[in-house]
Design a protein around this motif. Structure first.
Motif, PDB file in Angstrom:
ATOM      1  N   ALA A 181       6.910   2.084   0.796  1.00  0.00           N
ATOM      2  CA  ALA A 181       5.791   2.865   1.337  1.00  0.00           C
ATOM      3  C   ALA A 181       6.210   3.604   2.601  1.00  0.00           C
ATOM      4  N   ASN A 182       6.272   4.929   2.490  1.00  0.00           N
ATOM      5  CA  ASN A 182       6.691   5.813   3.567  1.00  0.00           C
ATOM      6  C   ASN A 182       5.826   7.081   3.525  1.00  0.00           C
ATOM      7  N   PRO A 183       4.501   6.932   3.472  1.00  0.00           N
ATOM      8  CA  PRO A 183       3.633   8.064   3.144  1.00  0.00           C
ATOM      9  C   PRO A 183       3.342   8.985   4.326  1.00  0.00           C
ATOM     10  N   VAL A 184       2.904  10.215   3.987  1.00  0.00           N
ATOM     11  CA  VAL A 184       2.290  11.086   4.983  1.00  0.00           C
ATOM     12  C   VAL A 184       1.103  10.392   5.621  1.00  0.00           C
ATOM     13  N   GLY A 185       0.306   9.727   4.804  1.00  0.00           N
ATOM     14  CA  GLY A 185      -0.956   9.165   5.242  1.00  0.00           C
ATOM     15  C   GLY A 185      -0.838   7.812   5.918  1.00  0.00           C
ATOM     16  N   ALA A 186      -1.988   7.337   6.379  1.00  0.00           N
ATOM     17  CA  ALA A 186      -2.102   6.031   7.024  1.00  0.00           C
ATOM     18  C   ALA A 186      -2.470   4.977   5.986  1.00  0.00           C
ATOM     19  N   VAL A 187      -1.976   3.775   6.181  1.00  0.00           N
ATOM     20  CA  VAL A 187      -2.308   2.640   5.323  1.00  0.00           C
ATOM     21  C   VAL A 187      -3.406   1.795   5.959  1.00  0.00           C
ATOM     22  N   THR A 188      -3.606   1.983   7.263  1.00  0.00           N
ATOM     23  CA  THR A 188      -4.658   1.288   8.000  1.00  0.00           C
ATOM     24  C   THR A 188      -5.684   2.289   8.520  1.00  0.00           C
ATOM     25  N   THR A 189      -6.894   1.810   8.701  1.00  0.00           N
ATOM     26  CA  THR A 189      -7.971   2.643   9.227  1.00  0.00           C
ATOM     27  C   THR A 189      -7.782   2.838  10.734  1.00  0.00           C
ATOM     28  N   PRO A 190      -8.493   3.776  11.365  1.00  0.00           N
ATOM     29  CA  PRO A 190      -8.352   3.972  12.805  1.00  0.00           C
ATOM     30  C   PRO A 190      -8.529   2.664  13.574  1.00  0.00           C
ATOM     31  N   GLY A 191      -7.602   2.388  14.474  1.00  0.00           N
ATOM     32  CA  GLY A 191      -7.567   1.119  15.187  1.00  0.00           C
ATOM     33  C   GLY A 191      -6.447   0.222  14.719  1.00  0.00           C
ATOM     34  N   ASP A 192      -5.815   0.554  13.591  1.00  0.00           N
ATOM     35  CA  ASP A 192      -4.597  -0.118  13.109  1.00  0.00           C
ATOM     36  C   ASP A 192      -4.804  -1.561  12.694  1.00  0.00           C
ATOM     37  N   ARG A 193      -6.038  -1.961  12.419  1.00  0.00           N
ATOM     38  CA  ARG A 193      -6.296  -3.358  12.103  1.00  0.00           C
ATOM     39  C   ARG A 193      -6.620  -3.569  10.618  1.00  0.00           C
ATOM     40  N   HIS A 194      -7.523  -2.781  10.082  1.00  0.00           N
ATOM     41  CA  HIS A 194      -7.974  -2.965   8.705  1.00  0.00           C
ATOM     42  C   HIS A 194      -7.176  -2.080   7.755  1.00  0.00           C
ATOM     43  N   PHE A 195      -6.918  -2.596   6.573  1.00  0.00           N
ATOM     44  CA  PHE A 195      -6.190  -1.855   5.545  1.00  0.00           C
ATOM     45  C   PHE A 195      -7.160  -1.113   4.640  1.00  0.00           C
ATOM     46  N   TYR A 196      -6.790   0.116   4.266  1.00  0.00           N
ATOM     47  CA  TYR A 196      -7.599   0.831   3.283  1.00  0.00           C
ATOM     48  C   TYR A 196      -7.670   0.066   1.963  1.00  0.00           C
ATOM     49  N   ALA A 197      -6.659  -0.722   1.659  1.00  0.00           N
ATOM     50  CA  ALA A 197      -6.626  -1.499   0.412  1.00  0.00           C
ATOM     51  C   ALA A 197      -7.406  -2.806   0.499  1.00  0.00           C
ATOM     52  N   ALA A 198      -8.070  -3.055   1.611  1.00  0.00           N
ATOM     53  CA  ALA A 198      -8.737  -4.347   1.821  1.00  0.00           C
ATOM     54  C   ALA A 198      -9.692  -4.767   0.702  1.00  0.00           C
ATOM     55  N   PRO A 199     -10.453  -3.857   0.074  1.00  0.00           N
ATOM     56  CA  PRO A 199     -11.350  -4.308  -0.996  1.00  0.00           C
ATOM     57  C   PRO A 199     -10.630  -4.956  -2.169  1.00  0.00           C
ATOM     58  N   PHE A 200      -9.325  -4.748  -2.289  1.00  0.00           N
ATOM     59  CA  PHE A 200      -8.582  -5.264  -3.434  1.00  0.00           C
ATOM     60  C   PHE A 200      -7.724  -6.470  -3.076  1.00  0.00           C
ATOM     61  N   GLU A 201      -7.796  -6.917  -1.812  1.00  0.00           N
ATOM     62  CA  GLU A 201      -6.980  -8.040  -1.361  1.00  0.00           C
ATOM     63  C   GLU A 201      -7.367  -9.325  -2.075  1.00  0.00           C
TER      64      GLU A 201
END
Length: 333
Positions: A181-201
């Protein structure tokens, strides 16, 4: 669906993964191979891919199976990792036979990590040797995080890495994902704590913090990576796998579906400066009695595994000398 015993792509029986990296280079290679050749296809949705031998994987091409898949850092230089894997497989007598000739078939894809703070002032391209070393290290248990092709990976806001995850379907079919994973985008939401993928954890596999309670996410495209590099330096490259018996065209359909996993875990995804690519493979160990229904479920599971694997890659990343960006673990200790 429940994760397999390792929660790795190697929960698909017969697959092995090896990593090799150079800490000074801040780059590396990841190789997936199997006990036998496997059916595979690919789908590209990023605007800046770097690949080798992916034309072989189109459903209308005559090659029925390949011997390994390679994920590598190094941009175009990293494509030479496939040559090292070809050397190693040939030495093992593995490959497509044409009379007395043995030709290992090894498609690969690369990500851009040339500006990540590592020493790239080499004389001889190091990726061929890294590819051979990664093949030699291939096993059913392997590390994730700052290893292999994920060694020098960066997301928009944090250090990226190598991730993997798996699911066992209700009928016993296994599905897994492997990603650098080396994306243009962010993997965490603003604040660097929560993951966008969290609903699937599943079972707190990347911290168990749950989804970000904020709303209106995604309206800014902040990027510490872009600030640090001032150049395009991106790509999420992945492999999804199943033991269900699939054709090449069915593998391609699974690869298409799995891209949803990138879009759910990286914001934004599939950008012009990304080379987002997913290989999909089948070991063919299990029959698929309900082809239409089962194929849809496999594609869905592959997307879920890929989202989880992306988050796990960032969660498992660890700091190293000269890093341009912080690790999730440093900010959320």
């Amino acid at each position: 669906m429940t994760p397999g015993p390792r929660n790795l792509i190697t929960d698909v029986a017969g697959l092995r993964v090896g990593n090799a990296q150079d800490t000074a280079l801040k780059s590396g290679v990841t190789v997936l191979t199997g006990d036998a050749p496997f059916t595979a296809s690919v789908h590209v949705m990023g605007g800046a891919p770097g690949t080798r031998e992916t034309d072989l994987l189109a459903p209308d091409k005559s090659v029925a199976a390949v011997d390994a898949l390679v994920l590598s850092g190094g941009s175009a230089f990293g494509l030479d990792a496939c040559s090292g894997v070809v050397d190693g497989l040939r030495a093992l007598g593995r490959g497509y036979r044409v009379g007395p000739a043995i030709i290992p078939l090894v498609p690969g894809a690369i990500l851009f990590d040339l500006l990540n703070g590592g020493n790239k002032d080499w004389v001889d391209n190091p990726y061929r040797a890294l590819g051979r070393s990664a093949l030699d290290a291939a096993t059913s248990d392997f590390a994730i995080g700052s290893v292999g092709a994920g060694t020098g990976a960066l997301t928009a806001m944090l250090k990226g890495g190598l991730g993997s995850a798996s699911f066992r379907l209700p009928d016993g079919t296994m599905v897994g994902a492997l990603v650098a994973a080396n994306p243009v985008g962010a993997v965490t939401t603003p604040g660097d704590r929560h993951f966008y993928a969290a609903p699937f954890e599943v079972d707190g596999e990347f911290g168990g913090l749950g989804p970000d309670p904020a709303s209106g996410l995604g309206r800014t495209l902040d990027s510490r990576k872009m600030t640090a590099m001032r150049e395009r330096a991106n790509t999420t490259i992945a492999i999804v796998a199943t033991d269900a018996r699939l054709t090449k065209s069915q593998c391609q359909r699974v690869a298409v579906a799995a891209h949803d996993g990138i879009a759910r875990a990286c914001l934004p995804a599939h950008m012009p400066a990304d080379g987002d690519l997913v290989f999909a493979l089948s070991t063919g160990a299990r029959d698929m009695p309900r082809p239409d229904q089962d194929l849809g479920l496999i594609g869905h599971a592959a997307a879920l595994c890929l989202s989880r694997a992306i988050a796990r890659s960032v969660f498992a990343a660890r700091p190293a000398k000269g890093d341009l960006l912080a690790c999730w673990s440093n900010l959320n200790a």
